[in-house]
Design a protein around this motif. Structure first.
Motif: not given
Length: 353
Positions: A65, A68-69, A153, A156-157, A160, A178, A208-211
C-alpha cells in the motif's frame, strides 16, 4: 505548480481521479535493521526474537500500500540491532541520508531502525544533515512475525509523512504508533508495548490514515539552521564521550577510568537536578582542569537541569545539558568537541540545540 495545473486539468476534463494519479513524491527507505526487520520463532514471540533479519526489499513488499502514497524505493545501508550501533554505523547512516537528500528527485527519506537507539540516530541526523526535506526515522516494538506486529503500519505512516509536502522544513521526525515526534526530545519510555516512545513536550502531530495533523513546531536549531554538518566530519569516529549514571554510594573510579580511556567529555547522568555527590565533586573538578568536559544531565525522564542549581557550574566551568537526556547530551557533546574545547561555547550549544 505542476500539481495545481494537473488538478485543474482533471477537473476541466470531468475526471474524478486522485491527485496521486498524476504526481507522487519520491521516497527512499534506508534500512538499517532492528526489530522492524526481525523474526521470532513463532507468531506469539513478540519479545523474544532475532533483530535485523529481513532485508529492505521484503519490508517494502510486505506493505504494498505504500506505493499508493509515493514512489518508494529501498536501500540496505546496514543490517544491525541498534544497541550495537557505534560511531561508524551512525556516520554511515548520516552520510547515506545526506547523499539521498541532495538528489533533486528524492522528496523524502525514511530510515527503518531498531528502537533501542532510534532516538539517538534521529537526533544526530537533525544536527548534521542540512536539508528541508522530511527525514523520518521509524521502527517497531514487535517483529514482523508476531501477532499484531506494529511495523507494517508504522512503515506505511512513515512513508506518508516523508511524502507529505507539509512536513518540509519541520526537522527530523520519529514516527511511532501514529505519533509524529521531534527527533530532539523524543525518547523510548517502555520496552514491551507499541506506544514505546514519548516526549515530555508532546508530539509535533499525529498521522491518521495517511494524513498529517500538526500541533506544534520545534523551537531549537536543527538541519539547515545547524552549525554542524556531516560533510565536515572526517573518518569513522567522533570525539569520545561517555556517560556515568548517578546513584547513591557512588565511587569516582568510573569517571577516572573513562578519562584514562580517552574520553574528552563525561556526561554525569545525575539524580534529580543533575546532582553530584559531594565526594565526587573533587574528581570532576580535577578532570575538568585536565581538559575533560563535565556535563550535568539527569537520570530523571522529565524536567531539565538548571545551571548553578545544586552545583556552582560557573565556578567549576561545568556544562549543563538543559532538557537533553544523557544519551542525546552525549551526541551533542561529541559534535561540539569537533569545534571547540571551551566550556562556555559548549554551554551555548546546549542552550541552542
Amino acid at each position: 505548480m505542476m500539481k495545481k495545473t494537473l488538478t485543474v486539468l482533471s477537473l476541466s476534463l470531468g475526471l474524478l481521479l486522485p491527485l496521486s494519479t498524476f504526481a507522487k513524491n519520491n521516497v527512499v527507505v534506508v534500512a538499517t535493521g532492528g526489530t522492524i526487520a526481525g523474526a521470532g520463532a513463532s507468531s506469539t514471540n513478540s519479545a523474544t526474537y532475532t533483530a535485523a533479519k529481513v532485508p529492505v526489499d521484503d519490508l517494502l513488499k510486505a506493505v504494498p500500500q505504500i506505493q499508493n502514497l509515493a514512489n518508494v524505493t529501498g536501500v540496505q545501508a546496514l543490517q544491525v540491532a541498534s544497541e550495537s550501533i557505534t560511531d561508524k554505523e551512525l556516520l554511515t547512516i548520516a552520510r547515506k541520508v545526506n547523499e539521498l537528500v541532495k538528489k533533486p528527485d528524492v522528496n523524502g527519506v525514511v530510515i527503518t531502525h531498531g528502537t533501542d537507539t532510534l532516538e539517538e540516530t534521529a537526533y544526530f541526523l537533525s544536527l548534521t544533515v542540512h536539508t528541508d526535506k522530511p527525514i523520518v526515522v521509524v521502527g517497531s516494538m514487535r517483529p514482523p512475525s508476531a501477532l499484531s506486529a506494529d511495523g507494517p503500519l508504522n512503515l506505511y505512516s512513515a512513508v506518508a509523512l516523508a511524502a507529505a509536502d507539509n512536513a518540509k522544513a519541520k526537522g527530523v521526525f520519529v514516527l511511532m504508533n501514529d505519533d509524529i515526534f521531534a527527533a530532539r526530545d523524543v525518547t523510548k519510555t517502555i520496552n514491551i508495548h507499541t506506544n514505546g516512545f514519548a516526549s515530555q513536550w508532546g508530539a509535533l502531530g499525529t498521522l491518521v490514515e495517511g494524513k498529517t495533523y500538526w500541533f506544534r513546531n520545534v523551537a531549537k536549531r536543527f538541519n539547515n539552521a545547524s552549525e554542524f554538518n556531516i560533510e565536515n566530519i572526517q573518518g569513522d569516529a567522533l570525539p569520545l564521550v561517555q556517560i556515568v549514571y548517578g546513584s547513591g554510594n557512588m565511587l569516582p573510579d568510573a569517571y577516572k577510568a573513562y578519562a584514562k580511556a580517552g574520553a574528552k567529555a563525561i556526561i554525569h547522568a545525575g539524580t534529580g537536578n543533575g546532582s553530584v555527590a559531594k565526594n565526587i565533586v573533587p574528581t570532576l573538578n580535577e578532570l575538568q582542569k585536565q581538559g575533560v568536559q563535565i556535563i550535568r544531565s539527569s537520570r530523571v525522564p522529565q524536567g531539565f537541569v538548571l545551571r548553578n542549581a545544586e552545583q556552582p557550574d560557573d565556578q567549576y566551568n561545568w556544562v549543563v545539558a538543559h532538557d537533553l537526556n544523557p544519551q542525546k547530551a552525549k551526541l551533542l557533546a561529541a559534535l561540539a568537541l569537533t569545534k571547540t574545547r571551551d566550556a562556555k561555547e559548549i554551554q551555548r550549544m546546549f542552550w541552542e540545540y
